[in-house]
Write a protein that holds these residues in place. Structure first.
Motif, PDB file in Angstrom:
ATOM      1  N   VAL A  34      -7.521 -26.633  -1.591  1.00 32.00           N
ATOM      2  CA  VAL A  34      -8.355 -25.444  -1.705  1.00 32.00           C
ATOM      3  C   VAL A  34      -9.555 -25.677  -0.802  1.00 32.00           C
ATOM      4  N   SER A  35      -9.338 -25.323   0.453  1.00 36.02           N
ATOM      5  CA  SER A  35     -10.266 -25.695   1.488  1.00 36.02           C
ATOM      6  C   SER A  35     -11.623 -25.018   1.298  1.00 36.02           C
ATOM      7  N   GLY A  36     -12.649 -25.841   1.210  1.00 40.21           N
ATOM      8  CA  GLY A  36     -14.052 -25.430   1.232  1.00 40.21           C
ATOM      9  C   GLY A  36     -14.376 -24.087   0.624  1.00 40.21           C
ATOM     10  N   ASN A  37     -14.691 -23.150   1.492  1.00 35.85           N
ATOM     11  CA  ASN A  37     -15.170 -21.847   1.035  1.00 35.85           C
ATOM     12  C   ASN A  37     -14.097 -21.062   0.264  1.00 35.85           C
ATOM     13  N   LYS A  38     -12.818 -21.421   0.432  1.00 33.28           N
ATOM     14  CA  LYS A  38     -11.772 -20.638  -0.234  1.00 33.28           C
ATOM     15  C   LYS A  38     -11.836 -20.807  -1.754  1.00 33.28           C
ATOM     16  N   GLY A  39     -12.210 -21.984  -2.212  1.00 39.39           N
ATOM     17  CA  GLY A  39     -12.354 -22.193  -3.649  1.00 39.39           C
ATOM     18  C   GLY A  39     -13.505 -21.372  -4.197  1.00 39.39           C
ATOM     19  N   ARG A  40     -14.609 -21.372  -3.465  1.00 41.76           N
ATOM     20  CA  ARG A  40     -15.773 -20.567  -3.902  1.00 41.76           C
ATOM     21  C   ARG A  40     -15.394 -19.094  -3.936  1.00 41.76           C
ATOM     22  N   LYS A  41     -14.637 -18.649  -2.929  1.00 42.84           N
ATOM     23  CA  LYS A  41     -14.298 -17.228  -2.836  1.00 42.84           C
ATOM     24  C   LYS A  41     -13.352 -16.800  -3.952  1.00 42.84           C
ATOM     25  N   LEU A  42     -12.504 -17.729  -4.406  1.00 42.46           N
ATOM     26  CA  LEU A  42     -11.517 -17.362  -5.427  1.00 42.46           C
ATOM     27  C   LEU A  42     -12.074 -17.407  -6.844  1.00 42.46           C
ATOM     28  N   CYS A 166     -22.471 -20.962   9.295  1.00 38.67           N
ATOM     29  CA  CYS A 166     -21.057 -21.146   8.943  1.00 38.67           C
ATOM     30  C   CYS A 166     -20.161 -20.473   9.977  1.00 38.67           C
ATOM     31  N   ALA A 167     -18.886 -20.864   9.969  1.00 34.97           N
ATOM     32  CA  ALA A 167     -17.864 -20.193  10.764  1.00 34.97           C
ATOM     33  C   ALA A 167     -17.475 -18.902  10.044  1.00 34.97           C
ATOM     34  N   CYS A 168     -17.142 -17.842  10.814  1.00 36.18           N
ATOM     35  CA  CYS A 168     -16.791 -16.554  10.205  1.00 36.18           C
ATOM     36  C   CYS A 168     -15.406 -16.094  10.613  1.00 36.18           C
ATOM     37  N   GLY A 169     -14.586 -15.794   9.609  1.00 36.94           N
ATOM     38  CA  GLY A 169     -13.297 -15.146   9.824  1.00 36.94           C
ATOM     39  C   GLY A 169     -13.410 -13.691   9.392  1.00 36.94           C
ATOM     40  N   THR A 170     -13.503 -13.472   8.091  1.00 37.79           N
ATOM     41  CA  THR A 170     -13.734 -12.114   7.581  1.00 37.79           C
ATOM     42  C   THR A 170     -15.227 -11.801   7.440  1.00 37.79           C
ATOM     43  N   GLY A 171     -16.070 -12.836   7.477  1.00 39.45           N
ATOM     44  CA  GLY A 171     -17.510 -12.640   7.292  1.00 39.45           C
ATOM     45  C   GLY A 171     -17.948 -12.713   5.838  1.00 39.45           C
ATOM     46  N   THR A 172     -17.007 -12.909   4.936  1.00 38.34           N
ATOM     47  CA  THR A 172     -17.357 -12.937   3.510  1.00 38.34           C
ATOM     48  C   THR A 172     -18.275 -14.115   3.175  1.00 38.34           C
ATOM     49  N   THR A 173     -17.999 -15.250   3.796  1.00 39.36           N
ATOM     50  CA  THR A 173     -18.818 -16.437   3.513  1.00 39.36           C
ATOM     51  C   THR A 173     -20.256 -16.214   3.986  1.00 39.36           C
ATOM     52  N   LEU A 174     -20.388 -15.649   5.199  1.00 43.79           N
ATOM     53  CA  LEU A 174     -21.732 -15.365   5.713  1.00 43.79           C
ATOM     54  C   LEU A 174     -22.454 -14.371   4.798  1.00 43.79           C
ATOM     55  N   LEU A 249     -13.405 -32.359  12.192  1.00 41.47           N
ATOM     56  CA  LEU A 249     -13.514 -30.956  12.613  1.00 41.47           C
ATOM     57  C   LEU A 249     -12.153 -30.523  13.127  1.00 41.47           C
ATOM     58  N   GLU A 250     -11.860 -29.238  13.023  1.00 40.02           N
ATOM     59  CA  GLU A 250     -10.643 -28.696  13.642  1.00 40.02           C
ATOM     60  C   GLU A 250     -11.084 -27.540  14.541  1.00 40.02           C
ATOM     61  N   PRO A 251     -10.255 -27.204  15.555  1.00 44.55           N
ATOM     62  CA  PRO A 251     -10.725 -26.212  16.546  1.00 44.55           C
ATOM     63  C   PRO A 251     -10.713 -24.756  16.076  1.00 44.55           C
ATOM     64  N   VAL A 252     -10.082 -24.441  14.936  1.00 48.73           N
ATOM     65  CA  VAL A 252      -9.966 -23.026  14.528  1.00 48.73           C
ATOM     66  C   VAL A 252     -11.286 -22.502  13.949  1.00 48.73           C
ATOM     67  N   TYR A 253     -11.916 -23.290  13.086  1.00 53.49           N
ATOM     68  CA  TYR A 253     -13.136 -22.815  12.421  1.00 53.49           C
ATOM     69  C   TYR A 253     -14.337 -23.728  12.679  1.00 53.49           C
ATOM     70  N   THR A 254     -14.296 -24.904  12.048  1.00 52.94           N
ATOM     71  CA  THR A 254     -15.525 -25.703  12.035  1.00 52.94           C
ATOM     72  C   THR A 254     -15.846 -26.307  13.403  1.00 52.94           C
ATOM     73  N   HIS A 280     -19.792 -26.985   6.104  1.00 50.73           N
ATOM     74  CA  HIS A 280     -18.440 -27.355   6.548  1.00 50.73           C
ATOM     75  C   HIS A 280     -17.466 -26.639   5.636  1.00 50.73           C
ATOM     76  N   THR A 281     -16.848 -25.558   6.149  1.00 49.74           N
ATOM     77  CA  THR A 281     -16.035 -24.684   5.303  1.00 49.74           C
ATOM     78  C   THR A 281     -14.630 -25.233   5.026  1.00 49.74           C
ATOM     79  N   GLY A 282     -14.318 -26.401   5.577  1.00 56.48           N
ATOM     80  CA  GLY A 282     -13.018 -27.015   5.272  1.00 56.48           C
ATOM     81  C   GLY A 282     -12.021 -26.793   6.405  1.00 56.48           C
ATOM     82  N   GLY A 283     -10.773 -26.527   6.038  1.00 54.93           N
ATOM     83  CA  GLY A 283      -9.761 -26.258   7.040  1.00 54.93           C
ATOM     84  C   GLY A 283      -8.986 -27.477   7.509  1.00 54.93           C
TER      85      GLY A 283
HETATM   86  C1  LIG Z   1     -11.273 -18.989   5.901  1.00 49.16           C
HETATM   87  C2  LIG Z   1     -12.146 -19.943   6.579  1.00 49.16           C
HETATM   88  C3  LIG Z   1     -13.369 -19.544   7.153  1.00 49.16           C
HETATM   89  C4  LIG Z   1     -13.793 -18.096   7.225  1.00 49.16           C
HETATM   90  O1  LIG Z   1     -14.374 -17.611   6.049  1.00 49.16           O
HETATM   91  P1  LIG Z   1     -14.711 -16.052   5.919  1.00 49.16           P
HETATM   92  O2  LIG Z   1     -15.343 -15.950   4.600  1.00 49.16           O
HETATM   93  O3  LIG Z   1     -13.403 -15.314   5.963  1.00 49.16           O
HETATM   94  O4  LIG Z   1     -15.584 -15.650   7.035  1.00 49.16           O
HETATM   95  C5  LIG Z   1     -14.173 -20.511   7.710  1.00 49.16           C
HETATM   96  N1  LIG Z   1     -13.777 -21.805   7.745  1.00 49.16           N
HETATM   97  C6  LIG Z   1     -12.596 -22.216   7.236  1.00 49.16           C
HETATM   98  C7  LIG Z   1     -12.235 -23.638   7.349  1.00 49.16           C
HETATM   99  C8  LIG Z   1     -11.749 -21.301   6.638  1.00 49.16           C
HETATM  100  O5  LIG Z   1     -10.563 -21.722   6.158  1.00 49.16           O
END
Ligand SMILES: *Cc1c(COP(=O)(O)O)cnc(C)c1O
Length: 287
Positions: A34-42, A166-174, A249-254, A280-283
């Motif tokens: 349950v990578s980093g921010n995903k646990g908080r989000k769930l 933080c890194a942003c995908g959907t922006g929910t974490t930000l 670190l991985e190249p997709v997010y962090t 560090h949001t995980g990944g």
């Molecule tokens: C999903 C994810 C994000 C993006 O989070 P959002 O809340 O969608 O912006 C950032 N870092 C990692 C490692 C993620 O898995």
């Protein structure tokens, strides 16, 4: 799940040159799946599903989605079923480590063509019209409840920072970070690095999730080619950074978020004596 992740200092010549202090909050250490921010989000989404006596979590993601995996794990842990719609009808559930973990955790994987995937709400409505026990979770967990879960990380901070990034995908974490800072009446700015191309639309999404917050800023020019893409500058920077720090670190997010932050620091975007905290949001998913 225990969220109160440790904070560590980052040392790097660019930081001493620019007289900037940088810390990282290791949400990647919260849980291996349950990578980093995903646990908080769930957290509040799960509580809501359980409170409504739902039995099946239905969610959406790309083939390498950390969110799908986190949802699979959370469902199993709470005795719920999980169904994951994966973007791309050609995707084989056994084709990569993330989806394999999802299957092992009991998630049902349903590949879906890219066009239909765009409208997640209608996929849900069509397939679960007669199933009152199915619970919709948007891609990446994107929702107000998810932002609320993330906002609680601000209460874990031991000191006041000038910026939280933080890194942003959907922006929910930000959005969650901005809300948490505002609620705590802190002067800190929230900074997000978009990891996808053409991410300017995210600002509207963030405004919806964090209404009345103006304490945040989104950088959209550090996508390095797009989601899950990288370029030689990013990879070279990550390699160089690894000489100074063993932070994974991985190249997709962090990796992208740290790369962008260091570019901003180098080009003088921060005042001297800024005190920056990167989340560090995980990944980092075990193979
Ligand atoms: C999903 C994810 C994000 C993006 O989070 P959002 O809340 O969608 O912006 C950032 N870092 C990692 C490692 C993620 O898995």
């Amino acid at each position: 799940m225990l969220f109160n992740s440790p904070i560590q200092t980052i040392d790097h010549p660019v930081l001493s040159e620019q007289e900037i202090a940088l810390w990282v909050k290791r949400d990647d250490l919260i849980h291996p799946f349950v990578s980093g921010n995903k646990g908080r989000k769930l957290k509040y989404l799960l509580a809501d599903a359980i409170q409504q006596q739902k039995t099946t979590l239905v969610t959406f993601g790309g083939a390498y989605s950390n969110h799908l995996l986190a949802t699979a794990f959370a469902a199993k842990e709470h005795g719920l079923q999980a169904i994951g719609y994966v973007r791309g009808e050609e995707i084989q559930a056994s084709s990569n480590a993330v989806l394999k973990h999802c299957l092992d955790l009991g998630m049902e994987i349903r590949p879906i063509d890219r066009n239909s995937y765009r409208n997640k709400q209608s996929i849900f409505e069509e397939n679960f019209r007669d199933d009152a026990r199915a619970y919709f979770i948007d891609e990446g967990g994107c929702s107000e409840l998810a932002a609320k879960g993330v906002s609680e990380l601000i209460g874990e901070l031991p000191e006041v920072y000038s910026h939280v990034c933080c890194a942003c995908g959907t922006g929910t974490t930000l959005a969650g970070i901005a809300m948490g800072l505002q609620k705590a009446k802190l002067p800190t700015q929230a900074l997000g690095i978009a990891v996808l191309k053409g991410a300017d639309f995210l600002r509207d999404d963030i405004r919806k999730l964090a209404p009345n917050c103006s304490n945040w800023q989104l950088f959209t020019e550090y996508h390095c080619g797009g989601y899950a893409q990288s370029n030689t500058d990013l990879l070279a920077w990550m390699k160089d950074f690894s000489r100074y720090s063993d932070l994974p670190l991985e190249p997709v997010y962090t990796g992208k978020a740290f790369y962008a932050l260091f570019q901003l620091i180098k080009n003088g975007s921060f005042l001297k004596n800024s005190r920056i905290l990167m989340i560090h949001t995980g990944g980092i998913i075990p193979a």
